[in-house]
Scaffold this active site. Sequence first.
Site, mmCIF file in Angstrom:
data_model
loop_
_atom_site.group_PDB
_atom_site.id
_atom_site.type_symbol
_atom_site.label_atom_id
_atom_site.label_comp_id
_atom_site.label_asym_id
_atom_site.label_seq_id
_atom_site.Cartn_x
_atom_site.Cartn_y
_atom_site.Cartn_z
ATOM 1 N N SER A 243 0.851 -1.182 0.000
ATOM 2 C CA SER A 243 0.000 0.000 0.000
ATOM 3 C C SER A 243 0.888 1.233 0.000
ATOM 4 O O SER A 243 2.110 1.122 0.084
ATOM 5 C CB SER A 243 -0.900 0.002 1.227
ATOM 6 N N LYS A 244 0.246 2.384 -0.043
ATOM 7 C CA LYS A 244 0.991 3.650 -0.098
ATOM 8 C C LYS A 244 1.955 3.793 1.074
ATOM 9 O O LYS A 244 2.957 4.481 0.975
ATOM 10 C CB LYS A 244 0.009 4.826 -0.085
#
Length: 514
Positions: A268-269
């Site tokens: 994820s980010k």
Amino acid sequence: MTSEKVRVRFAPSPTGELHVGNARTALYNWLFARRTGGVFVLRIEDTDIERSEARYEAQLMEDLRWLGLNWDEGPGASGQPDTGAAGPYRQSQRLAIYAEHTERLLAAGKAYRCFCTPEELEAERKLAAAEHRPQTYSGRCRALTQVEIDRNLAAGKPFAVRLKIEDRPLRFHDLVRGPVEFASEAVSDPILVRSAAGGAAGVSAGVPVYNYVVTIDDALMGITHVIRGDDHISNTPKQVAIYEAFNWPLPEFAHLSTILGPDRERLSKRHGATSIASFRAMGYLPEALVNYLALLGWGAEDGKTETFTLGELTRAFSLERVTPSPAIFDFDKLNWLNRHYLKLAALERLSDLSWNYFAASLPPRDAASEATRNWFEQLLALFVPAVDRLDQLPAKSAFIFAFDPAAARSDPENTAALAADSARVVLAEFADRARVHGGPVTPEIFKAWINEIKTAAAVKGPALFNPIRIALTGASSGREFDKLLPLIEGGASLGIGIPGVRQRIERFVGVQAR
Ligand code: GLU
């Protein structure tokens, strides 16, 4: 394996930027199509009108093109015709097709109208939970008589359309995982069309759900292999039931493993960049990213080759070698591949890709003189081998553009090299020669001076070179003088605001540490 022509699709939802996981799905589909002489279809899954945006659609098409993943069939740019005979390729343009199929299922008794209200469904779920039963739909509306249905419709009661699931296992074959089987209870009677007040003649006005439209599209578009992320594996039995309800043959499935971050959590980010656009903005080359994505879940037959161009991947790729175990995204390996491809890239291309990172120091590329462009290519030849990504170039080469002698003197890394008495002598000797000489310092002149200074100051090696390097570049290590000097002098003569060798050494001997 059947002998029919392979047709695969990439079916993104334009609700955000293209993520590396989806880009890998696109790549594997593309490679499989190219490997087998098949067709690669792009389909835009934009039925979620609230979250779908035209800019995301445009961006993902641009990202695919940038990666080199051209599609054979798919939507045209806005206002342009589609390519291919199985369109339209945007789901938002296929609503009439879905409605017509719903009519067919209802008429054949394979689907039914469910008039249960949200409150009734909630009460049913609560009861099942209290009795420790699976919280699946009871199938209550399956048993409605035609009279009851007609009465509900006449009263304008909203309804959903549900598929009648028969009580037998739902099976499909997965090229990555082998045979997969789900019990029919895992699916219950899934909703095909969400609840809404009925339109004319009992036709549902509701929105068809993902599992339903994806199946209709895959079947009508003649998709032979559904290759996608394994987050869709639990959707597949519902889709299988829909294929069966229409008597459509099942395609092959291939579910690709999840991509995890280095901490084994879903990528994820939080882990850093995850969208193709952000990797591009950082100065990763598309061939590096494609190569890296190919290795996320697939490996070469020889178990060791790691560098592949798109052409080489096309020849080497096979779904049989795709692994079901999760792939860990390794930024170091991506950087290693990027360095590999940066070394192979032509300077002119690198110049085109890197110029904008230097917008603060250089004129726009198309307004720059030939000499400035050549000089910049020289700079790239020197510094690209020292970076992982092109956006790191300005920091790596900052001393070429701006020179701060006081900061160089006070840098703790430099104090030891400058403290020796010999350092003062070396710098004074160098400064004298530069002053007398006046003109640009070529590598030949530099070499001659170094030999003289070596004798005058009675030092050699680091004691000789480090003070000079610090005086000219601010650090005691860096690229070869042979290339550095022409770059410094060339930049100064082009007037890009860069101090030349003489100004650098004179200023350096003239300042104190801050
Ligand atoms: N639109 C779906 C997604 O982006 C496609 C899933 C599929 O390939 O079936 O996840």
